[in-house]
Design a protein around this motif. Structure first.
Motif, PDB file in Angstrom:
ATOM      1  N   GLU A   1      -7.421   3.499   0.188  1.00  0.00           N
ATOM      2  CA  GLU A   1      -7.765   4.589  -0.736  1.00  0.00           C
ATOM      3  C   GLU A   1      -8.250   5.812   0.033  1.00  0.00           C
ATOM      4  O   GLU A   1      -7.838   6.951  -0.240  1.00  0.00           O
ATOM      5  CB  GLU A   1      -8.844   4.094  -1.693  1.00  0.00           C
ATOM      6  CG  GLU A   1      -9.406   5.132  -2.638  1.00  0.00           C
ATOM      7  CD  GLU A   1     -10.573   4.572  -3.420  1.00  0.00           C
ATOM      8  OE1 GLU A   1     -11.706   5.048  -3.221  1.00  0.00           O
ATOM      9  OE2 GLU A   1     -10.347   3.645  -4.224  1.00  0.00           O
TER      10      GLU A   1
ATOM     11  N   GLN B   1     -12.204  10.081  -2.863  1.00  0.00           N
ATOM     12  CA  GLN B   1     -11.048  10.845  -2.373  1.00  0.00           C
ATOM     13  C   GLN B   1     -11.277  12.345  -2.526  1.00  0.00           C
ATOM     14  O   GLN B   1     -10.895  13.129  -1.651  1.00  0.00           O
ATOM     15  CB  GLN B   1      -9.790  10.412  -3.127  1.00  0.00           C
ATOM     16  CG  GLN B   1      -9.294   9.035  -2.725  1.00  0.00           C
ATOM     17  CD  GLN B   1      -8.201   8.516  -3.647  1.00  0.00           C
ATOM     18  OE1 GLN B   1      -8.263   8.699  -4.869  1.00  0.00           O
ATOM     19  NE2 GLN B   1      -7.203   7.877  -3.073  1.00  0.00           N
TER      20      GLN B   1
ATOM     21  N   ASP C   1      -5.560   7.962   1.488  1.00  0.00           N
ATOM     22  CA  ASP C   1      -4.615   8.565   0.534  1.00  0.00           C
ATOM     23  C   ASP C   1      -5.140   9.922   0.056  1.00  0.00           C
ATOM     24  O   ASP C   1      -5.498  10.099  -1.106  1.00  0.00           O
ATOM     25  CB  ASP C   1      -4.427   7.596  -0.644  1.00  0.00           C
ATOM     26  CG  ASP C   1      -3.343   8.038  -1.611  1.00  0.00           C
ATOM     27  OD1 ASP C   1      -2.520   8.898  -1.240  1.00  0.00           O
ATOM     28  OD2 ASP C   1      -3.318   7.514  -2.740  1.00  0.00           O
TER      29      ASP C   1
ATOM     30  N   LYS D   1      -7.595  11.004  -9.069  1.00  0.00           N
ATOM     31  CA  LYS D   1      -8.094  10.470  -7.813  1.00  0.00           C
ATOM     32  C   LYS D   1      -9.497   9.909  -8.021  1.00  0.00           C
ATOM     33  O   LYS D   1     -10.113  10.113  -9.068  1.00  0.00           O
ATOM     34  CB  LYS D   1      -8.133  11.576  -6.746  1.00  0.00           C
ATOM     35  CG  LYS D   1      -6.757  12.063  -6.309  1.00  0.00           C
ATOM     36  CD  LYS D   1      -6.034  10.986  -5.505  1.00  0.00           C
ATOM     37  CE  LYS D   1      -4.698  11.455  -4.980  1.00  0.00           C
ATOM     38  NZ  LYS D   1      -4.033  10.429  -4.150  1.00  0.00           N
ATOM     39  N   THR D   2     -10.015   9.215  -7.024  1.00  0.00           N
ATOM     40  CA  THR D   2     -11.373   8.708  -7.110  1.00  0.00           C
ATOM     41  C   THR D   2     -12.354   9.783  -6.636  1.00  0.00           C
ATOM     42  O   THR D   2     -11.974  10.705  -5.898  1.00  0.00           O
ATOM     43  CB  THR D   2     -11.551   7.470  -6.230  1.00  0.00           C
ATOM     44  OG1 THR D   2     -11.426   7.858  -4.855  1.00  0.00           O
ATOM     45  CG2 THR D   2     -10.519   6.399  -6.562  1.00  0.00           C
TER      46      THR D   2
ATOM     47  N   ARG E   1     -10.267  -0.261   0.079  1.00  0.00           N
ATOM     48  CA  ARG E   1     -10.988   1.006   0.134  1.00  0.00           C
ATOM     49  C   ARG E   1     -10.499   1.854   1.312  1.00  0.00           C
ATOM     50  O   ARG E   1     -10.392   3.087   1.192  1.00  0.00           O
ATOM     51  CB  ARG E   1     -12.489   0.748   0.250  1.00  0.00           C
ATOM     52  CG  ARG E   1     -13.346   2.002   0.152  1.00  0.00           C
ATOM     53  CD  ARG E   1     -13.217   2.684  -1.202  1.00  0.00           C
ATOM     54  NE  ARG E   1     -13.524   1.801  -2.290  1.00  0.00           N
ATOM     55  CZ  ARG E   1     -14.749   1.512  -2.718  1.00  0.00           C
ATOM     56  NH1 ARG E   1     -15.796   2.035  -2.116  1.00  0.00           N
ATOM     57  NH2 ARG E   1     -14.919   0.701  -3.745  1.00  0.00           N
TER      58      ARG E   1
ATOM     59  N   GLU F   1       0.835  -1.193   0.000  1.00  0.00           N
ATOM     60  CA  GLU F   1       0.000   0.000   0.000  1.00  0.00           C
ATOM     61  C   GLU F   1       0.876   1.251   0.000  1.00  0.00           C
ATOM     62  O   GLU F   1       1.938   1.296   0.602  1.00  0.00           O
ATOM     63  CB  GLU F   1      -0.928   0.035   1.230  1.00  0.00           C
ATOM     64  CG  GLU F   1      -2.093  -0.914   1.114  1.00  0.00           C
ATOM     65  CD  GLU F   1      -1.948  -2.100   2.040  1.00  0.00           C
ATOM     66  OE1 GLU F   1      -0.850  -2.288   2.585  1.00  0.00           O
ATOM     67  OE2 GLU F   1      -2.936  -2.842   2.201  1.00  0.00           O
TER      68      GLU F   1
END
Length: 281
Positions: free
Chosen positions: A247, A222, A250, A218-219, A244, A3
């Motif tokens: 994520e 995020q 981050d 990014k998602t 998740r 990670e």
């Protein structure tokens, strides 16, 4: 693949000088048998702020994960909450002590009255017991959850300790601006539960958010969490997925521009997805 290691989580100083990690990990609706594994994953990923509650029925699993982690207690920030049926001047302290026993801890960092439960009309006397718990050192800070402005006004008028936080439903479609500003003006920090709308709306498919996410690589989740962080809100997204959770952690290698922040803020829909604090008793 290991990670990704991200920069340190910023801390917020509460009104009694206690410092709380601005990004935490929530365990609402985490099944009790799964709680130890989920919290262990979170701690391994770098989360140090864990938010639970008596009514979640998973304090024991949270406590087992803390004990197994061998992390110094002073490095952790643990929140739990007083459930509505335990409110009252004679029942609040035993409920708190039961939470401590389930967590296997000598103290919590933050203890909250979970709902105002206005028909019970016991939140003020319960909060006075929390003041005694604070004085005893078994909670480093105390506060409330799901309180509206009239409830906060009454607490401020009838008790001696300003709540350190008010934990409320908060996401781009339901921003509670008056409530957040009321708290800010009185030294009460806002914590967001359901910061991603708990998957109950199309928030993460909103074209504005997906476009900003694509720009930053990014998602959407995020981007929404980063929006909260830049507004000074304390957040603790919940997931049972280690990937998740990684994520969601981050968030600190990018920043939204003022225009992007404003664009997300303009998505307000006054869309409450959780329960009405006036009706939960």
């Amino acid at each position: 693949m290991a990670e990704k290691i991200t920069p340190s989580v910023p801390h917020v100083e509460l009104n009694n000088k206690t410092r709380i990690p601005q990004l935490g990990f929530g365990v609402f609706l985490v099944d009790p048998p799964e709680a130890q594994r989920v919290v262990t994953d979170a701690l391994e990923l770098g989360y140090r702020h864990i938010d639970t509650a008596a009514i979640y029925k998973n304090e024991e699993g949270v406590g087992r994960a803390i004990a197994a982690s061998a992390l110094p207690r002073e490095d952790l920030f643990i929140t739990t909450k007083l459930w509505n049926t335990d409110q009252g001047k004679d029942t609040t302290l035993p409920a708190f002590e039961a939470s401590l026993d389930r967590l296997g801890l000598d103290y919590v960092d933050l203890y909250l009255v979970h709902w105002p439960a206005p028909q019970r009309d016991t939140y003020v006397e319960s909060y006075r017991v929390l003041e005694g718990i604070l004085d005893s050192g078994r909670a480093r800070a105390i506060g409330v959850s799901n309180f509206l402005i009239p409830h906060l006004e009454r607490l401020l008028a009838e008790t001696g300790v300003v709540p350190a936080v008010n934990q409320i439903e908060l996401h781009p479609y339901y921003q509670r601006r008056d409530l957040v500003e009321f708290g800010r003006s009185r030294g009460i920090h806002t914590e967001a539960w359901g910061p991603l709308s708990q998957g109950k709306s199309a928030l993460l498919e909103d074209p504005m958010i997906t476009a900003i996410a694509a720009k930053h690589g990014k998602t959407p989740a995020q981007v929404v969490l980063r929006w909260h962080i830049q507004r000074g809100i304390i957040v603790f997204p919940k997931t049972t997925s280690r990937a998740r959770a990684a994520e969601n952690f981050d968030l600190f290698d990018f920043e939204l521009t003022p225009d992007e922040q404003a664009a997300i803020t303009n998505l307000e829909r006054d869309l409450r997805l959780g329960a009405d604090p006036l009706e939960v008793n």
